[in-house]
Design a protein around this motif. Structure first.
Motif, short mmCIF file in Angstrom:
data_model
loop_
_atom_site.label_atom_id
_atom_site.label_comp_id
_atom_site.label_asym_id
_atom_site.label_seq_id
_atom_site.Cartn_x
_atom_site.Cartn_y
_atom_site.Cartn_z
N THR A 31 42.99 44.20 56.12
CA THR A 31 42.50 45.30 55.30
C THR A 31 41.95 44.75 54.00
OG1 THR A 31 44.69 45.65 54.38
CG2 THR A 31 44.07 47.01 56.28
N TYR A 32 41.11 45.54 53.35
CA TYR A 32 40.48 45.11 52.10
C TYR A 32 41.19 45.76 50.92
CZ TYR A 32 37.07 44.70 48.37
OH TYR A 32 36.45 44.44 47.18
N MET A 33 41.41 44.96 49.87
CA MET A 33 41.98 45.47 48.63
C MET A 33 41.08 44.98 47.49
SD MET A 33 45.85 45.16 47.09
CE MET A 33 46.27 44.06 48.37
N CYS A 34 40.63 45.89 46.64
CA CYS A 34 39.73 45.53 45.55
C CYS A 34 40.45 44.63 44.55
CB CYS A 34 39.17 46.77 44.87
SG CYS A 34 40.39 47.76 43.99
N SER A 35 39.68 43.96 43.72
CA SER A 35 40.26 43.00 42.78
C SER A 35 41.14 43.70 41.73
CB SER A 35 39.16 42.19 42.10
OG SER A 35 38.29 43.04 41.40
N ASP A 36 40.78 44.92 41.35
CA ASP A 36 41.60 45.65 40.37
C ASP A 36 43.00 45.92 40.92
OD1 ASP A 36 39.43 45.70 38.67
OD2 ASP A 36 38.78 47.69 39.35
N CYS A 37 43.08 46.40 42.15
CA CYS A 37 44.38 46.68 42.77
C CYS A 37 45.15 45.39 43.01
CB CYS A 37 44.19 47.44 44.08
SG CYS A 37 43.60 49.12 43.86
N HIS A 38 44.46 44.35 43.44
CA HIS A 38 45.10 43.06 43.68
C HIS A 38 45.71 42.51 42.39
CE1 HIS A 38 45.40 38.72 44.48
NE2 HIS A 38 45.64 39.12 45.72
N ASP A 39 44.97 42.58 41.29
CA ASP A 39 45.47 42.10 40.00
C ASP A 39 46.64 42.94 39.51
OD1 ASP A 39 43.52 40.18 40.08
OD2 ASP A 39 42.16 41.27 38.73
N ARG A 40 46.56 44.26 39.69
CA ARG A 40 47.64 45.14 39.26
C ARG A 40 48.93 44.85 40.01
NH1 ARG A 40 45.79 50.03 40.72
NH2 ARG A 40 47.19 50.19 42.47
N ILE A 41 48.84 44.65 41.32
CA ILE A 41 50.03 44.34 42.12
C ILE A 41 50.60 42.99 41.73
CG2 ILE A 41 50.79 43.78 44.46
CD1 ILE A 41 48.94 46.02 45.43
N ARG A 42 49.72 41.99 41.50
CA ARG A 42 50.17 40.67 41.09
C ARG A 42 50.92 40.74 39.75
NH1 ARG A 42 45.52 37.69 39.53
NH2 ARG A 42 45.97 38.67 37.55
#
Length: 66
Positions: A31-42
């Motif tokens: 699945t695809y996750m945008c960079s904003d969501c990826h950074d927030r989760i990290r």
């Protein structure tokens, strides 16, 4: 290739020849996750690790390895 983030439903455009686009085309389970969501989760995960209350559960190794 147009893709949609699984968390925020933001639609992005990827280059058709990029590695991410090829993975999404060839392996439908990815699945695809945008960079904003990826950074927030990290960032939130790292904050939880720093508190000391974070446990990373991994699968148990085979009995042969013990």
């Amino acid at each position: 290739m147009r893709v949609k983030c699984v968390i925020c439903d933001k639609i992005d455009t990827l280059d058709d020849e990029s590695i991410i686009a090829k993975r999404l085309r060839n392996r439908p389970i990815h699945t695809y996750m945008c960079s904003d969501c990826h950074d927030r989760i990290r960032d939130k995960t790292n904050a939880r690790i720093e508190t000391g209350n974070f446990r990373l559960y991994r699968s148990r190794p085979d009995k042969d390895e013990w």
